[in-house]
Design a protein around this motif. Structure first.
Motif, mmCIF file in Angstrom:
data_model
loop_
_atom_site.group_PDB
_atom_site.id
_atom_site.type_symbol
_atom_site.label_atom_id
_atom_site.label_comp_id
_atom_site.label_asym_id
_atom_site.label_seq_id
_atom_site.Cartn_x
_atom_site.Cartn_y
_atom_site.Cartn_z
ATOM 1 N N LYS A 53 -10.041 13.445 -6.361
ATOM 2 C CA LYS A 53 -11.328 12.754 -6.267
ATOM 3 C C LYS A 53 -11.205 11.398 -5.580
ATOM 4 N N ASP A 54 -9.954 10.900 -5.448
ATOM 5 C CA ASP A 54 -9.749 9.575 -4.863
ATOM 6 C C ASP A 54 -9.554 9.605 -3.352
ATOM 7 N N GLN A 55 -9.528 10.794 -2.755
ATOM 8 C CA GLN A 55 -9.248 10.873 -1.325
ATOM 9 C C GLN A 55 -10.302 10.129 -0.500
ATOM 10 N N GLU A 56 -11.557 10.232 -0.908
ATOM 11 C CA GLU A 56 -12.632 9.584 -0.170
ATOM 12 C C GLU A 56 -12.471 8.064 -0.181
ATOM 13 N N LYS A 57 -11.909 7.513 -1.271
ATOM 14 C CA LYS A 57 -11.685 6.064 -1.339
ATOM 15 C C LYS A 57 -10.679 5.619 -0.273
ATOM 16 N N VAL A 58 -9.620 6.419 -0.120
ATOM 17 C CA VAL A 58 -8.602 6.078 0.882
ATOM 18 C C VAL A 58 -9.163 6.256 2.288
ATOM 19 N N LEU A 59 -9.962 7.344 2.470
ATOM 20 C CA LEU A 59 -10.585 7.558 3.782
ATOM 21 C C LEU A 59 -11.519 6.412 4.162
ATOM 22 N N ALA A 60 -12.172 5.815 3.160
ATOM 23 C CA ALA A 60 -13.052 4.670 3.433
ATOM 24 C C ALA A 60 -12.237 3.479 3.933
ATOM 25 N N ILE B 278 0.833 -1.202 0.000
ATOM 26 C CA ILE B 278 0.000 0.000 0.000
ATOM 27 C C ILE B 278 0.870 1.256 0.000
ATOM 28 N N GLN B 279 1.999 1.211 0.677
ATOM 29 C CA GLN B 279 2.919 2.349 0.657
ATOM 30 C C GLN B 279 3.428 2.616 -0.760
ATOM 31 N N CYS B 280 3.758 1.527 -1.468
ATOM 32 C CA CYS B 280 4.243 1.653 -2.840
ATOM 33 C C CYS B 280 3.154 2.213 -3.751
ATOM 34 N N LEU B 281 1.943 1.673 -3.646
ATOM 35 C CA LEU B 281 0.836 2.126 -4.489
ATOM 36 C C LEU B 281 0.423 3.551 -4.139
ATOM 37 N N GLY B 282 0.506 3.898 -2.855
ATOM 38 C CA GLY B 282 0.131 5.242 -2.435
ATOM 39 C C GLY B 282 1.063 6.302 -2.993
ATOM 40 N N LYS B 283 2.370 6.018 -2.987
ATOM 41 C CA LYS B 283 3.328 6.980 -3.541
ATOM 42 C C LYS B 283 3.107 7.189 -5.037
ATOM 43 N N ALA B 284 2.703 6.114 -5.711
ATOM 44 C CA ALA B 284 2.448 6.210 -7.151
ATOM 45 C C ALA B 284 1.037 6.695 -7.452
ATOM 46 N N MET B 285 0.241 6.943 -6.387
ATOM 47 C CA MET B 285 -1.146 7.393 -6.513
ATOM 48 C C MET B 285 -1.987 6.427 -7.343
ATOM 49 N N GLU B 286 -1.704 5.130 -7.206
ATOM 50 C CA GLU B 286 -2.522 4.087 -7.838
ATOM 51 C C GLU B 286 -3.621 3.712 -6.844
ATOM 52 N N ILE B 287 -4.588 4.596 -6.688
ATOM 53 C CA ILE B 287 -5.565 4.476 -5.609
ATOM 54 C C ILE B 287 -6.506 3.285 -5.822
ATOM 55 N N ASP B 288 -6.946 3.060 -7.052
ATOM 56 C CA ASP B 288 -7.853 1.933 -7.306
ATOM 57 C C ASP B 288 -7.181 0.604 -6.972
ATOM 58 N N ALA B 289 -5.936 0.465 -7.377
ATOM 59 C CA ALA B 289 -5.193 -0.754 -7.055
ATOM 60 C C ALA B 289 -4.997 -0.867 -5.551
ATOM 61 N N VAL C 272 -6.993 0.252 -3.157
ATOM 62 C CA VAL C 272 -8.247 -0.170 -2.533
ATOM 63 C C VAL C 272 -8.483 -1.654 -2.768
ATOM 64 N N ARG C 273 -8.190 -2.141 -3.977
ATOM 65 C CA ARG C 273 -8.384 -3.569 -4.281
ATOM 66 C C ARG C 273 -7.477 -4.447 -3.417
ATOM 67 N N VAL C 274 -6.216 -4.039 -3.262
ATOM 68 C CA VAL C 274 -5.274 -4.794 -2.431
ATOM 69 C C VAL C 274 -5.736 -4.805 -0.979
ATOM 70 N N PHE C 275 -6.161 -3.639 -0.488
ATOM 71 C CA PHE C 275 -6.618 -3.554 0.905
ATOM 72 C C PHE C 275 -7.818 -4.467 1.141
ATOM 73 N N ASP C 276 -8.769 -4.458 0.197
ATOM 74 C CA ASP C 276 -9.958 -5.301 0.336
ATOM 75 C C ASP C 276 -9.587 -6.785 0.383
ATOM 76 N N ILE C 277 -8.663 -7.202 -0.477
ATOM 77 C CA ILE C 277 -8.265 -8.615 -0.521
ATOM 78 C C ILE C 277 -7.596 -9.024 0.787
ATOM 79 N N TYR C 278 -6.711 -8.180 1.293
ATOM 80 C CA TYR C 278 -6.026 -8.501 2.549
ATOM 81 C C TYR C 278 -7.015 -8.630 3.704
#
Length: 713
Positions: free
Chosen positions: A521-528, A476-487, A489-495
């Motif tokens: 627009k993706d901030q709310e996804k991370v907050l969820a 998630i740290q790697c994806l967050g730095k790259a701002m790959e927010i959809d990926a 969220v998917r990784v977090f859900d699977i874990y």
């Protein structure tokens, strides 16, 4: 209870053809500290020197109890704890090295029965097999089998059965049956055999019960009895019980043998009673006891736990002077001890000595060495050792591979880690496990390599590799730095669906992504995601965003959240929360949070003051927190100048070079903010990542912003 004594021990190591070790035991005092003084000199002494009690002219006629009186008096006391008994300083005596030393400990362990032909042996072997085949949980079945005993029971046949029964429950039942049937006079050996079986089952309660039965029935407790009791107590971590039975042994006049003595040394070491261990060891040595490799392993482990490098050297020197052969177990213990005191160079020398002596290391040995190298960041030595492992065919297991990979991750050796990972995949025995994949995710995450990170993640899910929270955090740290927010969220859900419970470090990672994604627009996804991981932390973000929330309310909620978080993430939480506030243009709230973070000790190194220099150190702060700290500092300096207080000649602001995980881009942002404030700091030519200003610069800057202020220089 054993009287707590401590002494000052002086040890001299002489690098000569003949090694001489000298002990100087000062008058014992309570609450003193042991010290090691190590000196080296060149000489050729011929005789070892030791200090013992004065010679006894009637030594040949004295009993073992009399011979061991100094030892007993130094470790045991029947006096109350508030009246410790102090020993006088022993007088030195000359010891002839060619003369056989009198034994310090009793060698009279119980003798084995002589082997002779027994025509009933085969019958009792079959009988024992029947008992072993019985259901251990069925009392009736076991008693029914006992009724089929071949003939009248003899001492030898009873011992045969006791020695052969498994598990310990059956041995215990058979002993009780013999006692209840009153078939044989109960001897010490019957209890000893039963106690040894109970020791394997760690049944100290039953062993102690049998010991009390022996005392009540007048059956003698010998060295084997006490050794078994003490060893079982040690295995069960009942050190106080081990001490009790050791002291009782002395009070009954029974002298311990080498096995019992080594066991009680291990107990004292486990309790961390270093002084007592040294005291026992030295007095035993002075009276002729020759410790074995197991005893030295105990000492090495004890000194390692205490972080005592000189103590480990003392162990090695003593072994050398006594000619004790070092074995693999001892080397492993010493390496693990040295891992806690550092000293990678010493560990390397000892490892080479072990190899030269012909001892082949096992995976545990190599893992200990790699950990020492990794802790010291000796990556080159660690990789050289890995090459030697492959060349010599030395064994490697999961722990060793993962230790190497984690070391590569810590020092950024990507290619080497990838090679290790491929080796594991092609290995027939050490296939990559969850921690192996986590180490690689850590490496790729620190490099910001999203493609390789996601490829590893897909591979883990495909092959059913267990997912853990550390791997989730790295990804998630790697994806967050790259701002790959959809990926993300998917990784977090699977874990989470796989049962991974988010910890504080993962929550801090999500909080960091929230600060980075501010305004998108993706901030709310991370907050969820953060809401699912830590609802209170997510609610606190909404709380501080409301300008109507009072400072006292913010303070109470802030204190509650930080109190429930582990220490390692508290500063990171505060940094991210300040960043979020600055991104929302809530500058006053950002200053409130910085004040609270300083108040609760999250930024202990933020300010440094000396007579000639004041320093602001923001190297471990995020960009938003660093800019807030700069504003606070400039406001404070302005107030001091206006109050005409004394100032140093030089002011220094340190941002570092951006190597810290929170400080990427900090230098550039800090310089930009200095220009915005028109602050009189300039980039230092001598110190990279530093900004400097003189006293006159600060005073002139304040005067230019407040012309009416009169400055006394």
């Amino acid at each position: 209870m054993a009287t707590s004594l401590s002494s000052v021990i002086q040890i001299s190591f002489l690098d000569t053809k003949t090694t001489r070790t000298r002990f100087s035991i000062a008058t014992p005092t309570l609450k003193s500290h042991r010290k090691f003084f190590t000196t080296c000199s060149k000489s050729t002494p011929d005789l070892p020197v030791s200090e013992t009690t004065p010679p006894n002219n009637n030594i040949k006629n004295s009993s073992l109890s009399d011979q061991l009186a100094p030892l007993a008096n130094s470790t045991l006391s029947t006096l109350p704890e508030d009246q410790p008994k102090l020993l006088p300083k022993p007088n030195p005596t000359w010891v002839n090295p060619t003369k056989v030393k009198r034994p310090m400990l009793s060698h009279q362990r119980q003798k084995r029965s002589s082997v002779f032909y027994n025509p009933q042996m085969r019958e009792f072997q079959h009988f024992t097999q029947k008992l072993n085949n019985c259901d251990v949980s069925s009392e009736a079945e076991f008693m029914a089998c006992l009724e089929e005993i071949p003939s009248s029971l003899t001492r030898e046949n009873a011992l045969l059965v006791l020695n052969s029964l498994k598990p310990w429950q059956k041995t215990h039942k058979f002993l009780n049956w013999i006692k209840n049937q009153n078939l044989l006079p109960m001897e010490t050996i019957f209890y000893n055999v039963t106690m040894k079986s109970l020791r394997f089952g760690r049944q100290f309660g039953l062993i102690e019960e049998l010991a009390h039965q022996m005392i009540d029935d007048g059956v003698e407790l010998d060295n084997i009895t006490y050794s078994t009791i003490i060893n079982c107590a040690k295995k069960c971590n009942l050190f106080d019980k081990a001490e009790y039975w050791f002291e009782r042994m002395y009070k009954t006049g029974l002298m311990p043998d080498e096995v019992t003595f080594s066991a009680i040394l291990d107990v004292y070491a486990g309790l961390g009673k270093v002084e007592e261990v040294i005291n026992l060891f030295e007095r035993g040595r002075a009276n002729g006891w020759k410790p074995d490799a197991i005893t030295f392993s105990v000492l090495g482990k004890m000194f390692g736990e205490a972080g005592d490098y000189d103590g480990i050297r003392y162990v090695l020197q003593e072994m050398k002077s006594l000619g004790v052969q070092r074995n693999l177990v001892l080397y492993n213990t010493l390496f693990e001890a040295m891992g806690k005191v550092g000293k990678p160079g010493f560990a390397r020398s000892l490892f080479e000595e072990m190899i030269d002596s012909g001892i082949t290391p096992i995976a545990r040995t190599l893992t200990a060495i790699i950990k020492i190298y990794g802790k010291a960041r000796w990556s080159k030595d660690a990789l050289d050792l890995w090459k030697r492992m492959k060349e010599n065919g030395w064994p490697m297991d999961f722990i060793l591979y993962n230790t190497l990979m984690n070391m590569c991750a810590d020092v950024g050796l990507v290619r080497e880690a990838e090679t290790l990972f491929r080796d594991m995949k092609h290995s027939g025995q050490c296939k990559p496990d969850s921690w192996s994949y986590t180490a690689m995710l850590k490496i790729y995450g620190s490099e910001g390599d999203v493609d390789k990170s996601m490829k590893l993640f897909e591979e883990m899910t495909k092959f059913g590799i267990e997912l853990n929270v550390m791997g989730c955090t790295c990804l998630i740290q790697c994806l967050g730095k790259a701002m790959e927010i959809d990926a993300l969220v998917r990784v977090f859900d699977i874990y989470v669906e796989k049962g991974v419970k988010p910890d504080d470090k993962l929550c801090g990672c999500l909080l960091s992504v929230v600060s980075l994604s501010q305004g998108s627009k993706d901030q709310e996804k991370v907050l969820a995601c953060l809401q699912r991981a830590n609802p209170k932390l997510a609610a606190f973000i909404q709380l501080i965003a409301d300008e109507q929330t009072s400072f006292e309310t913010v303070k109470e909620e802030f204190k509650g959240i930080m109190s429930n978080a582990v220490v390692e993430v508290r500063k990171a939480f505060c940094n991210c929360l300040i960043d979020i506030c600055r991104n929302k243009d809530l500058l006053e709230r950002a200053h409130d949070l910085l004040y609270l973070g300083t108040l609760y000790g999250f930024y202990p190194t933020l300010y440094h003051k000396s007579q000639h220099e004041w320093c602001l150190d923001v190297r471990t702060l995020s960009v938003g927190a660093a800019l807030t700290a700069l504003e606070e500092w400039m406001t404070t300096l302005t107030k001091l100048v206006k109050r005409e207080e004394a100032l140093p000649d030089l002011f220094l602001a340190q941002t570092g070079t951006g190597a810290h995980k929170f400080a990427q881009g900090l230098n550039i942002s800090f310089a930009s903010h200095l220009r915005k404030l028109d602050a009189p700091f300039r980039q230092s030519e001598d110190k990279v990542g530093s900004f400097i200003a003189t006293k006159n610069d600060i005073v002139s800057w304040v005067q230019s912003n407040s012309p009416s202020v009169s400055i006394a220089t």
